[in-house]
Design a protein around this motif. Structure first.
Motif, PDB file in Angstrom:
ATOM      1  N   PRO A  27     -42.692  15.025 -58.711  1.00 54.23           N
ATOM      2  CA  PRO A  27     -43.485  14.021 -59.411  1.00 54.23           C
ATOM      3  C   PRO A  27     -43.492  12.723 -58.604  1.00 54.23           C
ATOM      4  N   GLU A  28     -44.639  12.047 -58.532  1.00 55.61           N
ATOM      5  CA  GLU A  28     -44.705  10.789 -57.768  1.00 55.61           C
ATOM      6  C   GLU A  28     -45.785   9.903 -58.389  1.00 55.61           C
ATOM      7  N   ALA A  29     -45.377   8.736 -58.846  1.00 57.78           N
ATOM      8  CA  ALA A  29     -46.308   7.719 -59.368  1.00 57.78           C
ATOM      9  C   ALA A  29     -47.290   8.309 -60.387  1.00 57.78           C
ATOM     10  N   GLY A  30     -46.775   9.131 -61.263  1.00 59.66           N
ATOM     11  CA  GLY A  30     -47.625   9.691 -62.315  1.00 59.66           C
ATOM     12  C   GLY A  30     -48.409  10.908 -61.875  1.00 59.66           C
ATOM     13  N   GLY A  31     -48.360  11.198 -60.589  1.00 57.15           N
ATOM     14  CA  GLY A  31     -49.019  12.411 -60.096  1.00 57.15           C
ATOM     15  C   GLY A  31     -47.971  13.376 -59.539  1.00 57.15           C
ATOM     16  N   PHE A  32     -48.400  14.226 -58.636  1.00 60.07           N
ATOM     17  CA  PHE A  32     -47.469  15.194 -58.058  1.00 60.07           C
ATOM     18  C   PHE A  32     -47.694  15.312 -56.560  1.00 60.07           C
ATOM     19  N   ARG A  33     -46.575  15.388 -55.833  1.00 56.32           N
ATOM     20  CA  ARG A  33     -46.665  15.652 -54.399  1.00 56.32           C
ATOM     21  C   ARG A  33     -46.365  17.135 -54.180  1.00 56.32           C
ATOM     22  N   ILE A  34     -47.344  17.851 -53.616  1.00 59.93           N
ATOM     23  CA  ILE A  34     -47.219  19.308 -53.424  1.00 59.93           C
ATOM     24  C   ILE A  34     -46.877  19.570 -51.960  1.00 59.93           C
TER      25      ILE A  34
ATOM     26  N   GLY B 268     -46.449  20.986 -65.288  1.00 56.70           N
ATOM     27  CA  GLY B 268     -46.891  19.601 -65.140  1.00 56.70           C
ATOM     28  C   GLY B 268     -48.199  19.508 -64.362  1.00 56.70           C
ATOM     29  N   VAL B 269     -48.257  20.176 -63.251  1.00 56.73           N
ATOM     30  CA  VAL B 269     -49.476  20.132 -62.429  1.00 56.73           C
ATOM     31  C   VAL B 269     -50.629  20.787 -63.174  1.00 56.73           C
ATOM     32  N   ARG B 270     -50.325  21.881 -63.831  1.00 55.80           N
ATOM     33  CA  ARG B 270     -51.373  22.600 -64.562  1.00 55.80           C
ATOM     34  C   ARG B 270     -51.983  21.729 -65.648  1.00 55.80           C
ATOM     35  N   ALA B 271     -51.136  20.938 -66.313  1.00 56.37           N
ATOM     36  CA  ALA B 271     -51.639  20.094 -67.395  1.00 56.37           C
ATOM     37  C   ALA B 271     -52.479  18.947 -66.838  1.00 56.37           C
ATOM     38  N   LEU B 272     -52.054  18.393 -65.693  1.00 56.93           N
ATOM     39  CA  LEU B 272     -52.732  17.212 -65.165  1.00 56.93           C
ATOM     40  C   LEU B 272     -54.007  17.585 -64.398  1.00 56.93           C
ATOM     41  N   TRP B 273     -53.930  18.605 -63.557  1.00 61.66           N
ATOM     42  CA  TRP B 273     -55.058  18.998 -62.694  1.00 61.66           C
ATOM     43  C   TRP B 273     -55.352  20.493 -62.821  1.00 61.66           C
ATOM     44  N   PRO B 274     -55.766  20.934 -64.014  1.00 62.16           N
ATOM     45  CA  PRO B 274     -55.984  22.378 -64.203  1.00 62.16           C
ATOM     46  C   PRO B 274     -57.046  22.953 -63.275  1.00 62.16           C
TER      47      PRO B 274
ATOM     48  N   THR C  57     -51.149  29.043 -49.340  1.00 64.81           N
ATOM     49  CA  THR C  57     -50.929  27.640 -49.695  1.00 64.81           C
ATOM     50  C   THR C  57     -52.267  26.897 -49.748  1.00 64.81           C
ATOM     51  N   MET C  58     -52.253  25.756 -50.450  1.00 59.57           N
ATOM     52  CA  MET C  58     -53.461  24.915 -50.486  1.00 59.57           C
ATOM     53  C   MET C  58     -53.694  24.269 -49.130  1.00 59.57           C
ATOM     54  N   ALA C  59     -52.608  23.824 -48.481  1.00 56.02           N
ATOM     55  CA  ALA C  59     -52.783  23.184 -47.171  1.00 56.02           C
ATOM     56  C   ALA C  59     -53.357  24.171 -46.167  1.00 56.02           C
ATOM     57  N   GLY C  60     -52.893  25.408 -46.230  1.00 57.28           N
ATOM     58  CA  GLY C  60     -53.419  26.443 -45.333  1.00 57.28           C
ATOM     59  C   GLY C  60     -54.898  26.683 -45.599  1.00 57.28           C
ATOM     60  N   ASN C  61     -55.269  26.712 -46.860  1.00 56.37           N
ATOM     61  CA  ASN C  61     -56.664  26.907 -47.220  1.00 56.37           C
ATOM     62  C   ASN C  61     -57.535  25.781 -46.668  1.00 56.37           C
ATOM     63  N   LEU C  62     -57.003  24.562 -46.788  1.00 57.22           N
ATOM     64  CA  LEU C  62     -57.727  23.389 -46.300  1.00 57.22           C
ATOM     65  C   LEU C  62     -57.859  23.421 -44.771  1.00 57.22           C
ATOM     66  N   CYS C  63     -56.779  23.763 -44.089  1.00 59.58           N
ATOM     67  CA  CYS C  63     -56.774  23.724 -42.618  1.00 59.58           C
ATOM     68  C   CYS C  63     -57.471  24.930 -42.006  1.00 59.58           C
ATOM     69  N   ASN C  64     -57.552  26.032 -42.731  1.00 62.31           N
ATOM     70  CA  ASN C  64     -58.334  27.160 -42.235  1.00 62.31           C
ATOM     71  C   ASN C  64     -59.817  26.771 -42.199  1.00 62.31           C
ATOM     72  N   ALA C  65     -60.147  25.806 -43.059  1.00 60.43           N
ATOM     73  CA  ALA C  65     -61.454  25.142 -43.030  1.00 60.43           C
ATOM     74  C   ALA C  65     -62.639  26.087 -43.173  1.00 60.43           C
TER      75      ALA C  65
ATOM     76  N   VAL D  76     -49.647  18.050 -38.401  1.00 62.28           N
ATOM     77  CA  VAL D  76     -49.351  19.050 -39.420  1.00 62.28           C
ATOM     78  C   VAL D  76     -49.378  18.371 -40.781  1.00 62.28           C
ATOM     79  N   ILE D  77     -50.028  18.991 -41.724  1.00 62.77           N
ATOM     80  CA  ILE D  77     -49.949  18.463 -43.104  1.00 62.77           C
ATOM     81  C   ILE D  77     -48.585  18.835 -43.666  1.00 62.77           C
ATOM     82  N   THR D  78     -47.889  17.846 -44.229  1.00 61.28           N
ATOM     83  CA  THR D  78     -46.568  18.145 -44.806  1.00 61.28           C
ATOM     84  C   THR D  78     -46.631  18.209 -46.326  1.00 61.28           C
ATOM     85  N   SER D  79     -47.579  17.483 -46.922  1.00 64.17           N
ATOM     86  CA  SER D  79     -47.716  17.552 -48.378  1.00 64.17           C
ATOM     87  C   SER D  79     -49.087  17.038 -48.781  1.00 64.17           C
ATOM     88  N   ILE D  80     -49.436  17.310 -50.033  1.00 66.83           N
ATOM     89  CA  ILE D  80     -50.698  16.811 -50.595  1.00 66.83           C
ATOM     90  C   ILE D  80     -50.367  16.126 -51.912  1.00 66.83           C
TER      91      ILE D  80
END
Ligand SMILES: Cc1cc2nc3c(=O)[nH]c(=O)nc-3n(C[C@H](O)[C@H](O)[C@H](O)COP(=O)(O)OP(=O)(O)OC[C@H]3O[C@@H](n4cnc5c(N)ncnc54)[C@H](O)[C@@H]3O)c2cc1C
Lengths: 287, 745
Positions: free
Chosen positions: A60-67, A81-87, A106-114, A161-165
Motif C-alpha cells: 500500500p502507498e499513499a492510498g494506492g498500491f505499488r505492484i 485491496g487492489v481488486r476493490a480499488l482498481w477492479p 506479470t503486468m510489467a511484462g505485458n506492458l514491455c512486450n508492447a 528495467v521496470i521495478t514496480s507500477i
C-alpha cells in the motif's frame, strides 16, 4: 546465451546496459520463452528479475498500491485491496492466458512486450498508473501511458528495467472496467479492447472519465474526446452512442487475419460503451 | 452385400461402459506417442520448406550444409526414385518436392544431424534457387481459364473443355429430370456457398523414427492411423519389399483422418538409409498446419424446389472442391452424400476437383460430406422459413427410408433416418422455449461408412484369459470395443480380454483406421475369430468327453453337451479347457481374415440453440443435442464421445476455423492461436441420444459412428444463426467480422 539471475535492480540494469548483443528481461517468461522457442528471438543475455528482493510484493502507498514488477497476475487477482480499488485493472491482468499462464505472467511484462493487444495495458493507462524504472544511471518514474512506443517497442532506454507500477489512490464513487473482444471465450488475443475509468458525483453524474482503447492502433490509445463526452452525464443512451463514435474516430487499426478495420473500429466503440456501464455500476451510479 | 449377418440377441458385455484399457497410461503420461520413440545413435531430422506458394526449383546447393560438423545426411527430391504410378508419385512429391514447390510449406530438402541446433543451422546453409511463379490459392479463381496452372497434364478426359487445366476430374450422380421437377415446385431457391479449408487439429504432431540397416532391413515407428498403408507407401518410395520394412504404430494423439497417409515417414527412412543411423523427425505445429493434409475448400451452388406443403420436387448441386496441389477425389464423395438424406424423384449433382497452391488434402471425418450437406441443409431450411414449415416435419416428409433409391445410386436397406428425426422431434430440446434473440437450427447428416480388409488373431491363454491381436491404431476406443465383442462371443468377462494393436510383421494386412470401419469391420472379424476359437474349444471338450465335436455346443462361456443324446457331462469353462490345452492338441487360437462388406450407412440429426450478439457478430452456442444411429452402441461412452467430438469439431468449422492465405499465397495462421478450434469454455455440454437400428451387415448390428457427427453442425449452426440474427450467411466460417458485416455493422 548467458543467463543472469540479478539480486538487485542495479545489477540487472548494469548487466543489460553492458551487453552489446540482444537482451531480454525475464519476468514470467510467458512471452520471452515462447518467442525463444519459436526462434523469433535469440538473446545473448537473459536477465531474470524475480530474485530481486521485494520485486514480487504488493505494498500500500499513499492510498494506492505499488505492484512489484514480478507480481504474477494470479497473485494480483487474489489481492482484495487492489481488486476493490482498481477492479478494471485487475480484470484486464487476469484475462491474460490461462490458469497456468496466470501463475507466471506479470503486468510489467505485458506492458514491455508492447503488443498493441496486451490486456493489462489499457487498464493501467486508464488508471494513470506510474511505472518506477531502474536504470544504469538510477531511478525514475514514468506514466505507464508513455511506455509503449509501437508493436514490440517501448520508450525504455538500454539497461532500463521496470521495478514496480503504482496504482494511485482514488476518491469514493470511482471505479473502472475492462473488456476485450476475442472470437473465443479464452486463450486468444484481443481483436479490440476498451478500459474505462470513471469518477462520479454524489448524484451519479460523471465527474471525470478516461477511456482507453487497445488493439486498434500501434499502441494503446487514450480516447480523450470519448472521455470528455461522458463528463456531466449519467451515461444515457445518446451519450453512449456519441462516446462510441468518438472512440471509432481515434481507431487506426490494421486489417489482418484477426479482424478487419471496420470490425475492430466498430467493436472498440461497442466495448467502450459496455465497459463504461460496468464501471458506472461499480462506482455506485444507479441506472 | 452380406446383409444377413445380424442376429437379435441379449447382450451381457456389449453395451457396458467398461473401463478403458488405455486410460491409466494416458493419465500417468506413460503412453508411448510418436515422439517418445528413441534408438541408440539416433539423429535429429529436420525439413526445409518452401516459403513460396509456387516456385520452380532451379537448383539446390547442399554443399555448405553437408560440410557442417555434425551433419550426417542431406536429402533432396533428387535422392528419391522416379515413380511410374501417379498415386505413389503424388504422395512422394508431396513428401519432398521434385522440380516445383507447389505450396507454402512444401518440403524441398531435409537434413539429419547429431542434434537439433546443428540440424537447424544446416537448414540455413541450404541454398535453394527458386524461380517464383504466379500462384493461385482460391478454388473459384483456379477453375477459370487463364489461372496459373498448378500442375500440367493432370486433367482426366471427363473434364469438359473450356475450363482451366487445374480442373482434374469431373463427376455426376443422380436420376430423374430435375428441370421437370423444378417446374412442379411452388418455390425454388438457388444459393451459392463457400467453405474454408479446415484442419483436423489433432493435438499430437506427426512423428517418426526410422532405422534402416546396411543389410536393407528397416524399422519405422510412427504416429499413424494405418501402419500397413504406411508400409505400402514407404516400401514403394524406398524400393523395398514389404517383408523388409516393419512399421509399428505408436499410441496416437488424435488423427480424425489426417494421419491416413505419410508426410515425414519416407523422409526419415531415406535420411536414415543415407546416414546409416536411426533418424527421428517430429513436426512442429507450424509444419503440421502448413504441410500436412487439411480439408478441401469449396464453392457450391445448390438449387432445390419445394411444394407449399413441403415436398421437395427436384434438387441439384454443383460442387467445386480443391484439395490443394494434387488431384483428389473428395468431390465425388461430397456429390454422392449431398442429398443422401432425401427420397427424391429428380436429383443431380455435379462435381469438379480443382488444383490450387495449397497442401495436399487428407481425410477429415466424412471427407467431402460436411461441405455439400451444409449447402443443401441451408437451402432446405430457407425453404422451410419461406413456407413457414417445421424443419423436422419437412425432413420427415422427404426422408430417405428402406427402399429409397439414393441420390448416389444404391437402394437403401434398413436405415435409421426417420427414427432419428422422430427422436429429435420428441426430445424436450426441440420444444424448449427460446429467449428473444435466440435461434434454433437443425440439420441432418449422413456418412457412407466403410468395411474393408481386416485380420484378427485371438489367442486363448492357458490361464483362461484371452489376447486379441488386431492391426488398427485405436483412435476412438476400438480396443475396448473389440475386447467387449470378444468377451461377449466367448461368454467371459471383459476384464479377461486384452486387445493389442500389432505391427506390420505380426499380422496380415489391415486397412487404415478410417471410414468409421474399425468397430464394425475389425469387430466382425473378432467375433468370427472368437467363433473359430469356440469351435476349437468345443472340439477339445468333445475329445476329453469322447463324443463327436458336433455334439458339443458353447453356452455362457463353457462347452456343454448339445442335448440329452450327447451324454451327461458337466460344463467345461473356457478356463478349464485352456488349462489342459497342451494335453488336448496344443495352444488354442482363432483367426479371421476378411474384406468386410455391408457397412451400414449412418444418419444423424443435430439440434442447436445459439444467440448472436448483434453488436459484435459473435455467436454463442447455448444448447446442443446430437441424435445418431449407432446400429448397436458397443461401448456407449465411446459412442457418445464420437458424437460429441464430431459436433465440437463441426462447431469450430462453422464459427471460426479456417485456413487464411495472404495475397502472397502464404498461410497466415499456422498455429492454434489464430487457427481457432473451440476451447472448452466456448461450448455447452453436448447432449447425445443414441439410436440403435441394427445394421443387417454386422452380427451385433453395429454401424460406424465416427464420422457422421461432424456433418450436421455446419448447417445446424448456420440455420440457428439465421433464426437468431435474421441473416442467412452463405460462407463458412461465420466468424464475428463476417457476421457483423452481414448485419450491416
Ligand atoms: C498461452 C498464452 C496465452 C496468452 N494470452 C494472453 C492474453 O490473453 N492477453 C495478453 O495480453 N497476453 C497474453 N499472453 C502473452 C503474455 O502472457 C503476456 O504478455 C504477459 O503479461 C507477459 O508477462 P511476463 O511476465 O510473462 O513477460 P516476459 O515474457 O517475462 O517478458 C515479456 C517482455 O517484457 C520484457 N520485460 C518483462 N519484464 C520487464 C521489466 N520489469 N522491465 C523491462 N522489461 C521487461 C521482456 O524483456 C520481454 O521482452 C499469452 C501468452 C501465452 C503463452
Amino acid at each position: 546465451m548467458r543467463y543472469l539471475a540479478a539480486t538487485t535492480a542495479r545489477e540487472a540494469a548494469e548487466a543489460l546496459a553492458a551487453e552489446a548483443g540482444v537482451t531480454r528481461v525475464l519476468a514470467g517468461g510467458t512471452d520471452v520463452l515462447v518467442q525463444m522457442k519459436a526462434g523469433l528471438v535469440e538473446p545473448d543475455l537473459v536477465v531474470d528479475i524475480k530474485k530481486i528482493p521485494g520485486i514480487a510484493t504488493i505494498t500500500p502507498e499513499a492510498g494506492g498500491f505499488r505492484i512489484g514488477a514480478a507480481v504474477a497476475n494470479a497473485v494480483l487477482g487474489e489481492h482484495e485491496g487492489v481488486r476493490a480499488l482498481w477492479p478494471g485493472v485487475v480484470e484486464g491482468a487476469n484475462l491474460i492466458g490461462s490458469t497456468q499462464v496466470q501463475g507466471r505472467c506479470t503486468m510489467a511484462g505485458n506492458l514491455c512486450n508492447a503488443s498493441p493487444a496486451g490486456d493489462a495495458a489499457p487498464g493501467l493507462v486508464a488508471a494513470n498508473a506510474v511505472a518506477r524504472i531502474a536504470g544504469p544511471e538510477g531511478e525514475r518514474d514514468c506514466p505507464v501511458a508513455d511506455i509503449p512506443a509501437g508493436p514490440g517497442k517501448t520508450t525504455l532506454k538500454k539497461g532500463e528495467v521496470i521495478t514496480s507500477i503504482l496504482l494511485p489512490a482514488r476518491p469514493a464513487r470511482a471505479s473502472d472496467a475492462y473488456l476485450r473482444f476475442i472470437p473465443r471465450t479464452e486463450m486468444d488475443i484481443a481483436v479490440a479492447s476498451a478500459a474505462v475509468s470513471l469518477e462520479l458525483d454524489a448524484d451519479g453524474t460523471v465527474k471525470a472519465a478516461r477511456v482507453v482503447l487497445g488493439a486498434v492502433a500501434p499502441t494503446v490509445v487514450v480516447a480523450e474526446d470519448a472521455g470528455r463526452t461522458l463528463v456531466g452525464t449519467k451515461l444515457d443512451e445518446a451519450t453512449l452512442a456519441k462516446m462510441a463514435k468518438a472512440c471509432e474516430a481515434v481507431c487506426k487499426p490494421i486489417d489482418d487475419k484477426r479482424g478487419t478495420v471496420a470490425f475492430r473500429t466498430k467493436t472498440a466503440g461497442t466495448l467502450a460503451k459496455r465497459a463504461a456501464l460496468i464501471a458506472y455500476a461499480r462506482a455506485g451510479g444507479a441506472k | 452385400m452380406s446383409l444377413d449377418e445380424y442376429r437379435k440377441r441379449e447382450f451381457k458385455q456389449v453395451g457396458q461402459r467398461v473401463r478403458r484399457p488405455d486410460g491409466v497410461d494416458k493419465v500417468t503420461g506413460r503412453a508411448m506417442y510418436g515422439a517418445d520413440a528413441t534408438a541408440p545413435g539416433m539423429l535429429v531430422g529436420r525439413i526445409l520448406r518452401s516459403p513460396h506458394a509456387h516456385a520452380r526449383i532451379r537448383g539446390i546447393d547442399t554443399s555448405a550444409a553437408e560440410a557442417l560438423k555434425g551433419v550426417k545426411a542431406v536429402l533432396t527430391g533428387a535422392d528419391l526414385p522416379a515413380q511410374e504410378d501417379d498415386f505413389i508419385r503424388d504422395v512422394q512429391d508431396n513428401c519432398m518436392a521434385r522440380d516445383k514447390a507447389l505450396y507454402d510449406g512444401h518440403a524441398v530438402a531435409a537434413v539429419a544431424a547429431v542434434d537439433a541446433a546443428t540440424a537447424r543451422a544446416a537448414l540455413k546453409l541450404i541454398k535453394v534457387d527458386y524461380e517464383v511463379l504466379p500462384h493461385v490459392t482460391d478454388v473459384d479463381v483456379a477453375i477459370k481459364p487463364g489461372a496459373p496452372v498448378v500442375q500440367k497434364g493432370r486433367s482426366l478426359e471427363n473434364v469438359p473443355a473450356g475450363m482451366s487445366e487445374n480442373v482434374t476430374s469431373h463427376c455426376e450422380f443422380g436420376h430423374g429430370d430435375p428441370a421437370a421437377g423444378f417446374a412442379r415446385a411452388d418455390h425454388v431457391v438457388e444459393r451459392h456457398f463457400r467453405t474454408a479449408a479446415t484442419h483436423q487439429g489433432y493435438i499430437e504432431p506427426h512423428a517418426a523414427l526410422a532405422s534402416v540397416t546396411s543389410d536393407g532391413k528397416a524399422e519405422l515407428w510412427c504416429c499413424t492411423q494405418g501402419q500397413f498403408f504406411v508400409r505400402t507407401l514407404c516400401a514403394a518410395i524406398m524400393g523395398m519389399e514389404a517383408s523388409q520394412l516393419r512399421v509399428t504404430a505408436s499410441e496416437i494423439g488424435g488423427g480424425f483422418g489426417g494421419k491416413t497417409t505419410v508426410f515425414i515417414e519416407p523422409v526419415a527412412l531415406a535420411l536414415s538409409r543415407k546416414a546409416g543411423r536411426p533418424v527421428k523427425i517430429v513436426m512442429t505445429r507450424d509444419e503440421v498446419f502448413r504441410a500436412t493434409g487439411p480439408t478441401v475448400h469449396t464453392s457450391t451452388d445448390v438449387k432445390i424446389g419445394m411444394t407449399k406443403d413441403g415436398r421437395i420436387t427436384a434438387a441439384e448441386a454443383h460442387l467445386r472442391y480443391s484439395g490443394g496441389a494434387f488431384p483428389c477425389g473428395t468431390v465425388d464423395m461430397g456429390a454422392q452424400a449431398a442429398f443422401a438424406a432425401y427420397d427424391l424423384e429428380h436429383v443431380r449433382t455435379y462435381g469438379w476437383n480443382v488444383l490450387t497452391n495449397r497442401p495436399k488434402e487428407a481425410a477429415y471425418r466424412a471427407p467431402g460430406a460436411p461441405q455439400s450437406i451444409y449447402a443443401v441443409e441451408s437451402v432446405v431450411d430457407e425453404l422451410c422459413q419461406h413456407f413457414g414449415l417445421d424443419p423436422i416435419d419437412v425432413r420427415l416428409k422427404n426422408a430417405a427410408r428402406k427402399g429409397t433409391k439414393s441420390s448416389y445410386g444404391p437402394t437403401f436397406p434398413d436405415i435409421g433416418l426417420i427414427a432419428t428425426l422422430e427422436a429429435a422431434k420428441k426430445h424436450p430440446h426441440y420444444s424448449a422455449p427460446l429467449q428473444p434473440g435466440q435461434g434454433r437450427g437443425i440439420s441432418c447428416g449422413f456418412w457412407f461408412n466403410f468395411g474393408g480388409n481386416s485380420c484378427v488373431s485371438l489367442n486363448i491363454n492357458t490361464d483362461g484369459t484371452v489376447g486379441v491381436t488386431e492391426g488398427n491404431p485405436d483412435i476412438g476406443g476400438s480396443r475396448a470395443s473389440i475386447s467387449l465383442m470378444a468377451a461377449e462371443e466367448l461368454g467371459i468377462e471383459y476384464d479377461r480380454v486384452r486387445t493389442i494393436v500389432a505391427d506390420t510383421s505380426s499380422l496380415g494386412y489391415n486397412d487404415v483406421t478410417d471410414g468409421s470401419r474399425v468397430t464394425f469391420a475389425v469387430g466382425l472379424a473378432t467375433i468370427k475369430a472368437a467363433r473359430e476359437a469356440v469351435r476349437v474349444m468345443c472340439g477339445r471338450a468333445a475329445k476329453i468327453w469322447g463324443i463327436d465335436a458336433e455334439a458339443v455346443e458353447w453356452k455362457d462361456g463353457a462347452a456343454v453337451p448339445a442335448g440329452p443324446n450327447a451324454g451327461k457331462f458337466p460344463p467345461m469353462s473356457l478356463a478349464e479347457i485352456a488349462a489342459v490345452s497342451f494335453e488336448t492338441g496344443g495352444p488354442i487360437a482363432g483367426h479371421h481374415e476378411v474384406n468386410v462388406d455391408g457397412a451400414g450407412v449412418s444418419f444423424g440429426v443435430h439440434i442447436v440453440d445459439v444467440e448472436v450478439d448483434k453488436e459484435t457478430g459473435q455467436t454463442t452456442v447455448l444448447r446442443y443435442t446430437v441424435f445418431q444411429d449407432a446400429g448397436k452402441a458397443v461401448h456407449p461412452s465411446y459412442v457418445e464421445g464420437q458424437m460429441q467430438g464430431g459436433a465440437v469439431q463441426g462447431i469450430g468449422w462453422a464459427l471460426n476455423e479456417e485456413y487464411i492465405y495472404g495475397a502472397d499465397g502464404r498461410l497466415q495462421n499456422p498455429g492454434f492461436l489464430d487457427y481457432r478450434v473451440p476451447v472448452a469454455s466456448d461450448l455447452p455440454m453436448i447432449d447425445t441420444v443414441i439410436l440403435e437400428i441394427p445394421n443387417p451387415g454386422h452380427p451385433y448390428g453395429v454401424r460406424g459412428v465416427g464420422e457422421t457427427g461432424i456433418v450436421p453442425p455446419l448447417a445446424a449452426i448456420s440455420n440457428a444463426v439465421s433464426r437468431s440474427a435474421g441473416i442467412r450467411l452463405s460462407e463458412l466460417p461465420m466468424s464475428p467480422p463476417r457476421v457483423l458485416k452481414a448485419l450491416g455493422g
